[in-house]
Each structure stands twice: as C-alpha cells, then as structure tokens.
Scaffold this motif. Sequence first.
Motif, PDB file in Angstrom:
ATOM      1  N   VAL A 302      25.748  59.295 -23.076  1.00 57.02           N
ATOM      2  CA  VAL A 302      26.688  58.210 -23.360  1.00 57.02           C
ATOM      3  C   VAL A 302      27.460  57.876 -22.085  1.00 57.02           C
ATOM      4  N   GLN A 303      27.225  56.680 -21.559  1.00 54.86           N
ATOM      5  CA  GLN A 303      27.880  56.267 -20.307  1.00 54.86           C
ATOM      6  C   GLN A 303      29.272  55.728 -20.590  1.00 54.86           C
ATOM      7  N   ASN A 304      29.374  55.008 -21.717  1.00 57.23           N
ATOM      8  CA  ASN A 304      30.654  54.396 -22.035  1.00 57.23           C
ATOM      9  C   ASN A 304      31.012  54.806 -23.461  1.00 57.23           C
ATOM     10  N   ARG A 305      32.083  55.595 -23.572  1.00 60.20           N
ATOM     11  CA  ARG A 305      32.420  56.153 -24.884  1.00 60.20           C
ATOM     12  C   ARG A 305      32.836  55.084 -25.890  1.00 60.20           C
ATOM     13  N   GLU A 306      33.169  53.902 -25.429  1.00 58.37           N
ATOM     14  CA  GLU A 306      33.654  52.863 -26.348  1.00 58.37           C
ATOM     15  C   GLU A 306      32.539  51.882 -26.738  1.00 58.37           C
ATOM     16  N   VAL A 308      29.116  53.002 -28.017  1.00 53.30           N
ATOM     17  CA  VAL A 308      28.025  53.924 -28.310  1.00 53.30           C
ATOM     18  C   VAL A 308      26.873  53.255 -29.058  1.00 53.30           C
ATOM     19  N   VAL A 309      27.201  52.343 -29.978  1.00 50.38           N
ATOM     20  CA  VAL A 309      26.162  51.758 -30.815  1.00 50.38           C
ATOM     21  C   VAL A 309      25.154  50.975 -29.964  1.00 50.38           C
ATOM     22  N   ALA A 310      25.662  50.225 -28.999  1.00 50.82           N
ATOM     23  CA  ALA A 310      24.762  49.463 -28.130  1.00 50.82           C
ATOM     24  C   ALA A 310      23.873  50.416 -27.335  1.00 50.82           C
ATOM     25  N   GLN A 311      24.438  51.559 -26.935  1.00 52.06           N
ATOM     26  CA  GLN A 311      23.626  52.512 -26.168  1.00 52.06           C
ATOM     27  C   GLN A 311      22.554  53.159 -27.047  1.00 52.06           C
ATOM     28  N   LEU A 312      22.885  53.373 -28.326  1.00 51.64           N
ATOM     29  CA  LEU A 312      21.869  53.889 -29.259  1.00 51.64           C
ATOM     30  C   LEU A 312      20.726  52.887 -29.400  1.00 51.64           C
ATOM     31  N   ALA A 313      21.085  51.616 -29.495  1.00 54.67           N
ATOM     32  CA  ALA A 313      20.062  50.574 -29.647  1.00 54.67           C
ATOM     33  C   ALA A 313      19.178  50.530 -28.402  1.00 54.67           C
ATOM     34  N   ARG A 314      19.795  50.674 -27.223  1.00 54.53           N
ATOM     35  CA  ARG A 314      18.993  50.647 -25.992  1.00 54.53           C
ATOM     36  C   ARG A 314      18.053  51.855 -25.938  1.00 54.53           C
ATOM     37  N   TYR A 315      18.560  53.008 -26.402  1.00 49.61           N
ATOM     38  CA  TYR A 315      17.730  54.219 -26.420  1.00 49.61           C
ATOM     39  C   TYR A 315      16.498  53.993 -27.305  1.00 49.61           C
ATOM     40  N   ALA A 316      16.746  53.426 -28.503  1.00 49.71           N
ATOM     41  CA  ALA A 316      15.639  53.205 -29.449  1.00 49.71           C
ATOM     42  C   ALA A 316      14.638  52.206 -28.870  1.00 49.71           C
ATOM     43  N   ALA A 317      15.153  51.163 -28.212  1.00 46.80           N
ATOM     44  CA  ALA A 317      14.263  50.158 -27.632  1.00 46.80           C
ATOM     45  C   ALA A 317      13.423  50.791 -26.527  1.00 46.80           C
ATOM     46  N   SER A 318      14.044  51.671 -25.777  1.00 46.43           N
ATOM     47  CA  SER A 318      13.320  52.316 -24.689  1.00 46.43           C
ATOM     48  C   SER A 318      12.253  53.267 -25.249  1.00 46.43           C
ATOM     49  N   VAL A 340      19.456  64.426 -29.397  1.00 45.91           N
ATOM     50  CA  VAL A 340      20.579  65.032 -28.654  1.00 45.91           C
ATOM     51  C   VAL A 340      21.390  63.896 -28.038  1.00 45.91           C
ATOM     52  N   ILE A 341      22.703  63.911 -28.267  1.00 51.04           N
ATOM     53  CA  ILE A 341      23.584  62.892 -27.684  1.00 51.04           C
ATOM     54  C   ILE A 341      24.637  63.628 -26.856  1.00 51.04           C
ATOM     55  N   LEU A 342      24.658  63.353 -25.561  1.00 51.61           N
ATOM     56  CA  LEU A 342      25.604  64.038 -24.670  1.00 51.61           C
ATOM     57  C   LEU A 342      26.741  63.070 -24.338  1.00 51.61           C
ATOM     58  N   VAL A 343      27.960  63.503 -24.611  1.00 54.70           N
ATOM     59  CA  VAL A 343      29.113  62.632 -24.400  1.00 54.70           C
ATOM     60  C   VAL A 343      30.055  63.300 -23.404  1.00 54.70           C
ATOM     61  N   PRO A 344      30.106  62.811 -22.158  1.00 51.41           N
ATOM     62  CA  PRO A 344      31.007  63.410 -21.190  1.00 51.41           C
ATOM     63  C   PRO A 344      32.444  63.462 -21.726  1.00 51.41           C
ATOM     64  N   ARG A 345      33.123  64.552 -21.482  1.00 51.83           N
ATOM     65  CA  ARG A 345      34.520  64.826 -21.885  1.00 51.83           C
ATOM     66  C   ARG A 345      34.667  65.111 -23.383  1.00 51.83           C
TER      67      ARG A 345
END
Length: 692
Positions: A302-306, A308-318, A340-345
């Motif tokens: 997770v690059q941007n904690r605010e 997350v949903v868009a990043q999940l969608a990008r992961y699935a598309a990839s 596995v979802i890694l969330v810095p901090r």
Amino acid sequence: MRSRWNIRQTPADPLEALAYRSRLIGDEETLGLFGGGNTSTKATCPDLFGHPEPVLWVKGSGADLKGCEPRHFAALRLAPLRALARRAAMSDEAMVDVLERCLIHPKSPRPSVETLLHAFIPEHDIDHTHADAILALANTDRGAPLVRTVLGDRLIWIPYLQPGFALSKRVFDAYQRSPGSHGAVLEQHGLITWGSDGQTSYRRTVHYVTLAERYLARQRRRRRWSASRDTTLPDGRRMAWLRQWLPAIRRTISQSKRMCLTYDDSPEVLEFVNASRMPQLASIGPATPDHMLRTKRLPLIVQNREDVVAQLARYAASHARYFQRYHHQDQTMLDPYPRVILVPRVGMLTTGKDATETAMVATIYKHAMAIIRNASSVGRYTSVSEREAFGVEYWPLELYKLSLAPAEAELSRLVGLVTGAVGGIGRGIAQMLVDRGASVVVTDLQPEAVVALAQEINQRAGRRSPPPAGSRLPPRKVEVAGRALGVVMDVTQEESVERAMDETIRAFGGIDFLVSNAGIATVSSIDRLSREAWERSLAVNATGHFLVARSVVRWLRAQGLGGALVFIASKNVPAPGKEFGAYSAAKAAETQLARILAIENGEHGVRVNIVHPDGVFDGSGLWKTIGPDRAKTYRLPPDQLEAYYQQRNLLKARVTPSDVAEAVCFLLSQRSAKTTGCVLTVDGGLREAFPR
Ligand code: ZN
C-alpha cells in the motif's frame, strides 16, 4: 538448529522410521510449512505372490511433514520408476499417470510431485525441505558461490527449474557426476539431502541448515539490512485506519467469494513494513515457489494509506494481465486479489476464506520476510521470473494440494458475534455455528470462561472436520486454529462493546452476523421489585441488545455485503408469566428493537429475526439462578421444574440448546434468505405464545 534425533525413539520398521524422521523435520517451521517439502525411503514390500519387491515410500502430495503418519505415504514400484530416467522428456500428465500405475496400493495418497527425484537418486533415504536459511543464501545474486563458500563442495548447485520430470533428471545427472555428494541446493527452491540411512540424511539437513544459519547470524550482526523509513502509527491511529478501510477492503476482495482478513502488527512485521527498502524488496517475488500457492506471487504494497481501494483494483488488473500473458487455453484465472497486504506504519493484512487460512498465509509470509531480510544482508535478493512464477502458481499438480482442503460448509466464510456465549444456549449456538463453517467471536463477562470456550470449540471443530472432498487421504485431525475467538464484553458498556468489535475486525477483518443472546433474569412480583433490579434488567435485556446491534449494523452498512442479526428473545414476550415483569418488559423492548432494525436495514440486505425459546435447561446459568424462585411461583419442588416445562408444551418435548442453535443457523443461512422481521418459536409448541 539442533538435531532432535533420538536413537531410542527410532522405530525399527522402515515406514514408521520414515514417518518419525518426517515429523522431526516438520516440527521445525524454518524447514518447511503446510505441506511443503517431502521425504522418502527405499524398502521392500511383498508383491502379489509374497516375493519381496523393491519399493519407494514417498510422502503424499500436500500432506504436512508435521504430524506425518505412515498413512500419509505412498509405496511405488521402484524398478519402472528408475527406468524412466533413460527418457529424454516427459509431460506432467504422463508423469502423474505413470506414478499412479506404479502405486502398490491404488488407494494410497497421490505421491509427491517430486517423487521421480526420490526414485532416480539411488540413495537409501532422501529429505527435501524449503529451509529458510538455505533459501536466504540461494535466493541471492551470488547464490552458487555463496553456497559453495558457506556450505562446502559436497552439495551440488542446481539452477532453477520447475519441479517435475526435467528437474528430477537434472538432479540425477548432476548426482552421477558428483561422487560422494551429500545433497543438492535447488536455486530459488530449497535443499535436498541424502544418505545411506534416515539418520544420515536427517543429520545432513540439520548440519547444512546450521552452517547457513550461523553464517547469516554473523552477517546480520555486521550489516544493517535496511533503515527504517517511518515509525509505526500509535495503537489508536492504527485501529482507526483499520476501522476506516477494512469495510471497503473486505467488500472489494469479496467480489467473487466472501473473504476474511486478519491483521498482524507483531514487531517483526512492523519492522519489515516500515523498512525503507520494503517496497522494492517485497516486489521481487516469492522465496520459494511453494509459498505462492498461499501467498500469490506478490503482496499488495500500500503506497497511499488513504487510497487503498484503487490500489486493490490495480493489483487485480495487474494479476489479470499476468494471467493473460502466460495462460494456456484450458486454464481459468484464480481470484485476482492479494493474499498479503503490506501497509507501511500499520502492519500486514492477510486474506483467506477463514482465520485458519489467513493465519497460514501470515505464517508463510513471515518466513518470507525473514528470508528476504537475511538474503539482503548477504547479497541482492532474487526470485524466479514472472513466467516461472506463473508456471508454478497455475500448475495443476500444485493446485491439487488446494483440492485436499475439506469441502466448504454452509456457513463457511461468515464471521459473527455471539453474546452471552458461556451459558447453555450461547454455547450451543457458538458450537453449532463453528461446526457449520462460521468463524465466531464468543463474548461474555468472564475472561477465563470465554477463552476456555473458544479453545474447546476450536478443538471440537478440528475433530469434526470432514475428510477432504474427493481425496484419497483418510480423515485426519484438521487444525482449525482461530475459528473461535474468546473476547470479554459487557453488553451494557459502550466502550466494552467497541473494544470487542475492534478484536473482531483485527482477527477476521469484518463481521457478517450477530447472535444477540446475552440476558439476565429476575424473579419478583412488581410490587416487591426494586428499582435497581428493574434497571439492571433493562440495561442487559434491552439496552445491551441495542448497543451491540447498533455497532454491528453500522459495520454491516459500511461493509455493504448484507448480513443477518438474530435476537434470542423469549416466549414471555407474547405470553408473560407472573413475577417475571422486569424480564418480560425488557424482552418485549428487545423484540421491538429487532423489528425496527428489520425495517430500517432491509434495503442494505441485512435480515433481522427473532427466536423465542422456552424452558431450555441444559447448562443454563439463568435457570440455576432463577429455577428455585420459578419453582416457588408454580408451587413445585425444584427438581420437577424441567418436567413441568416439558409437559406444558404441545409436543411434550424437552427443548435443548442445540434445538435453539438449529433455528439460529437456519436464520443466518441462505436457506432463510427471504425472511426478515420474523419470530421463530423453539418451545415445543405453546398455544398462548403463538406469534401473531
Ligand atoms: Zn520443493
């Protein structure tokens, strides 16, 4: 690591001795996890005419080395297997076909995908592990020289190749060219050791792993592997982040099948996710292909904690693009969302159908973290290519291991809360829910009692798990660690309710149902009833239901996956009895609360129903307290009270907690998908209490 071999405990029978050695290996988590790794021995078995025939005993595919027993191994005729080494190539299908034909007993488990390797190498005993310390050396840009320097020249270096016929042949050819070898290191994969007996091959595994561990420990002391980029968010802010994002994360990853998530913020996880090199290192690939079966090739970082949903969608598309690039015609895409979802901090989230699965994923990925970290302190961490990863992730022989899981039960993938779970009815409900596949948070007032109850339910569920569907493995004890969780909750205290919700979402990532069951009873005529007793009854039997239901309904609405609430009320609502005023009035409030909840939440797919039990005595704390008073009210000796309740119902039936639990399971299941705002009686039939 140290050798656990105990000469006095070593069985004389070759198969028993193999099982013993396999358990020793399986007990070391750093050697392999959940069905990874395999072992073999060569022996003789009587053929159909009683003549001794040379055989290979090898572990069944997907069986765990931990807790291995003789029945987890398959015996195969050795001579035809050995003859295959003369072939130049062989497809996976042909290999599986030959392995089946060579089985001594047609009903034995499917032999390991690495069986040919065990057959070709003419050593008596062979052990294959995915040892963390070996992988930390082998998965680096200088794997071959490092292995030679640290482990010596008795181990053969085998460049990466997907398991199967070709790898078996490559190892065999190398073996023939290396007299006196002790084993081989498979690049990006693991360790093989062999010997003239089981003790020798085991001792060699221990020896080489220890050499690697000592070397890594020295290097770790010398070099910091990564600076920490960020500090961990304080507890409250981590929890606030989970509360804000988990509903949307769970909804997103549950598009094809409902998933659970488990949160991990242990120190080792936080150290890894906070490291400045984490995003780069965690994007390289798996530590051994076997891990991918549970963790997928890559975690979501997770690059941007605010966002997350868009990043999940990008992961699935990839993942979909990765599938498009490499798939064959007959393959179907697996669930494209991360395991596995890694969330810095913040920490790590793992996903799976239930907490048993999420815990498995977490354990594997923590080993991967240690391997990546160690590898980075001795070189540059490397992994298999994307194409090679796909080859294993979508390999039918690897996917076969997943088919060994028990069939999914009716309430599988659902998570719920049962209040007042320690009493007879609550306990019966919680047990049946877990037996039917649900994950359940059992709550009550006493800490020891809820923890003991959760343990008891988990053990019982393990014993009752059905044998895997379509598997030839005999039924065995299945670990269901974590499907029940004991949490203290006082339903009358908002803070306590919110803390229990926090525990629920940390362990399971969300919630799907509530069984609102906690209650107390007071026996007194109204003229003698104290204000305290009246208010106490309202606090538990009315406000308690309101506070828990409010919290659960807020979550269900945010999550957007529907849900179900079941309220355990009482036959006293339609048919009150004398000296039961405080109880009956509060229970009437509970029933009305349930109806309003049904009205308000239908549009969110949330169903709300009510169960009216009567006269349930088994294990009931309630009857212990009020039984003597109730007996007095009806002018009966206390030991005849239960019989009195039984005789007054139409069916003359003794109502038990499992009768109530059956009704609850029905109302939570899809079998009652079109039912809401309904009262279901479980009372043997009481004409004055017919719902109307
Ligand atoms: Zn392997």
